[in-house]
Design a protein around this motif. Structure first.
Motif, mmCIF file in Angstrom:
data_model
loop_
_atom_site.group_PDB
_atom_site.id
_atom_site.type_symbol
_atom_site.label_atom_id
_atom_site.label_comp_id
_atom_site.label_asym_id
_atom_site.label_seq_id
_atom_site.Cartn_x
_atom_site.Cartn_y
_atom_site.Cartn_z
ATOM 1 N N GLU A 147 1.090 -1.347 0.065
ATOM 2 C CA GLU A 147 0.039 0.077 -0.244
ATOM 3 C C GLU A 147 0.676 0.961 -0.149
ATOM 4 O O GLU A 147 0.590 1.885 -0.970
ATOM 5 C CB GLU A 147 -1.123 0.018 0.929
ATOM 6 C CG GLU A 147 -1.929 0.904 1.387
ATOM 7 C CD GLU A 147 -2.550 0.412 2.501
ATOM 8 O OE1 GLU A 147 -4.072 1.067 2.402
ATOM 9 O OE2 GLU A 147 -2.976 0.347 3.007
ATOM 10 N N ALA A 148 1.946 1.210 0.578
ATOM 11 C CA ALA A 148 2.647 2.596 0.995
ATOM 12 C C ALA A 148 3.694 2.598 -0.666
ATOM 13 O O ALA A 148 3.962 3.539 -0.883
ATOM 14 C CB ALA A 148 4.066 1.915 1.753
ATOM 15 N N GLN A 149 3.815 1.448 -1.761
ATOM 16 C CA GLN A 149 4.013 2.127 -2.775
ATOM 17 C C GLN A 149 3.258 2.699 -3.623
ATOM 18 O O GLN A 149 3.192 2.233 -5.389
ATOM 19 C CB GLN A 149 4.925 0.634 -3.245
ATOM 20 C CG GLN A 149 6.161 0.134 -2.304
ATOM 21 C CD GLN A 149 6.075 -1.603 -3.570
ATOM 22 O OE1 GLN A 149 5.329 -1.753 -3.260
ATOM 23 N NE2 GLN A 149 7.900 -1.480 -2.457
ATOM 24 N N LEU A 150 1.881 2.445 -3.447
ATOM 25 C CA LEU A 150 0.512 3.219 -4.329
ATOM 26 C C LEU A 150 -0.043 4.044 -4.428
ATOM 27 O O LEU A 150 0.354 4.497 -3.382
ATOM 28 C CB LEU A 150 -0.179 2.157 -4.146
ATOM 29 C CG LEU A 150 -0.111 -0.350 -4.690
ATOM 30 C CD1 LEU A 150 -0.886 -0.377 -4.259
ATOM 31 C CD2 LEU A 150 0.823 -0.202 -6.055
ATOM 32 N N THR A 151 -0.436 4.786 -5.250
ATOM 33 C CA THR A 151 -1.245 5.986 -4.828
ATOM 34 C C THR A 151 -2.513 5.733 -5.239
ATOM 35 O O THR A 151 -3.249 6.123 -5.442
ATOM 36 C CB THR A 151 -0.476 6.565 -6.601
ATOM 37 O OG1 THR A 151 -1.418 6.306 -7.600
ATOM 38 C CG2 THR A 151 0.799 6.577 -6.763
ATOM 39 N N VAL A 152 -2.982 4.505 -5.542
ATOM 40 C CA VAL A 152 -4.230 3.954 -5.308
ATOM 41 C C VAL A 152 -4.645 2.999 -3.817
ATOM 42 O O VAL A 152 -4.116 2.690 -3.387
ATOM 43 C CB VAL A 152 -4.691 2.982 -6.798
ATOM 44 C CG1 VAL A 152 -4.572 3.923 -7.858
ATOM 45 C CG2 VAL A 152 -4.160 2.443 -5.898
ATOM 46 N N GLU A 153 -6.062 3.202 -3.558
ATOM 47 C CA GLU A 153 -6.890 2.383 -2.618
ATOM 48 C C GLU A 153 -6.250 1.306 -2.563
ATOM 49 O O GLU A 153 -6.194 0.254 -3.775
ATOM 50 C CB GLU A 153 -7.811 2.621 -2.523
ATOM 51 C CG GLU A 153 -8.430 2.135 -0.857
ATOM 52 C CD GLU A 153 -10.009 2.140 -0.285
ATOM 53 O OE1 GLU A 153 -10.879 2.098 0.442
ATOM 54 O OE2 GLU A 153 -10.827 3.297 -0.994
ATOM 55 N N PHE A 154 -5.710 0.698 -1.676
ATOM 56 C CA PHE A 154 -5.298 -0.942 -1.765
ATOM 57 C C PHE A 154 -6.206 -2.061 -0.472
ATOM 58 O O PHE A 154 -6.150 -3.265 -0.892
ATOM 59 C CB PHE A 154 -3.596 -1.152 -1.784
ATOM 60 C CG PHE A 154 -3.580 -3.037 -1.572
ATOM 61 C CD1 PHE A 154 -2.848 -3.922 -2.676
ATOM 62 C CD2 PHE A 154 -3.180 -3.473 -0.788
ATOM 63 C CE1 PHE A 154 -2.782 -4.838 -3.257
ATOM 64 C CE2 PHE A 154 -2.411 -4.715 -1.262
ATOM 65 C CZ PHE A 154 -2.179 -5.199 -2.003
#
Length: 199
Positions: A192-199
């Motif tokens: 999640e910390a690597q993404l720009t979208v909700e995980f």
């Protein structure tokens, strides 16, 4: 073909599966070098010769067990033809699934460590498996980047290698903590910390 033949084949497949299950359990308990084919045969209620009918060598049995585990995991990761962010979700779900399969996790952790020795029968298998696992995770992160969902500064090659290392390291911690480590939760937070979208 007689009516007996299908029953015979089904019985043979069932026995082969039982051998794989018992071998998976014993390899996880004692490691490859410490496991005995005679003990596996006894657990399956067959003779040593009967076991050799299905798996002619201990090495053949080990590789069959490892390949069976990979087939199950690959099927899980590829379910529905997932790519990108959805495939990263599958990695987290696989960690949750593994928390219900202690024997398989033990097998993988013990045998992969033993197999760092170049003369181990599973050495080449694990070298190839890690190459494929890291490459597959890297491709997943590249797909995430194409989807516009990867944070700036995250390199797919490094992220793929880190993901596989984290998954395998968490399995060891989970075993040593008597299954108290939240493998799936930690993995989800990392992704999640690597993404720009909700995980």
């Amino acid at each position: 073909m007689s009516a007996e033949a299908p029953r015979g084949y089904a019985k043979g497949r069932a026995k082969r599966r039982e051998i794989l299950d018992q071998a998976m359990s014993l390899f996880g308990e004692a490691g490859y070098r410490g496991a005995s084919l005679r003990v596996i045969a006894t657990r399956c209620g067959i003779s040593h010769t009967g076991l050799l009918h299905h798996f002619p060598t201990k090495e053949a049995l080990l590789l069959a067990v490892l390949e069976h585990r990979d087939d199950v995991d690959d099927e899980w990761l590829s379910l529905g033809g997932t790519t990108g962010v959805e495939r990263l979700r599958r990695f987290a779900e696989l960690a949750a699934l593994n928390s219900e399969r202690r024997g398989i996790v033990e097998l993988f952790s013990v045998v992969s460590t033993e197999a760092t020795a170049a003369d181990h029968p599973a050495h080449r298998y694990f070298v190839r498996r890690y190459e494929n696992s890291v490459a597959g995770a890297q491709r997943t992160y590249e797909q995430v980047r194409k989807e516009g969902a990867l944070r700036a500064g995250i390199a797919p090659a490094a992220a793929g290698r880190q993901l596989i290392a984290l998954m395998d390291g968490l399995q060891v911690q989970w075993l040593l903590s008597d299954c108290a480590t939240d493998m799936a939760g930690i993995l989800r937070a990392h992704i999640e910390a690597q993404l720009t979208v909700e995980f």
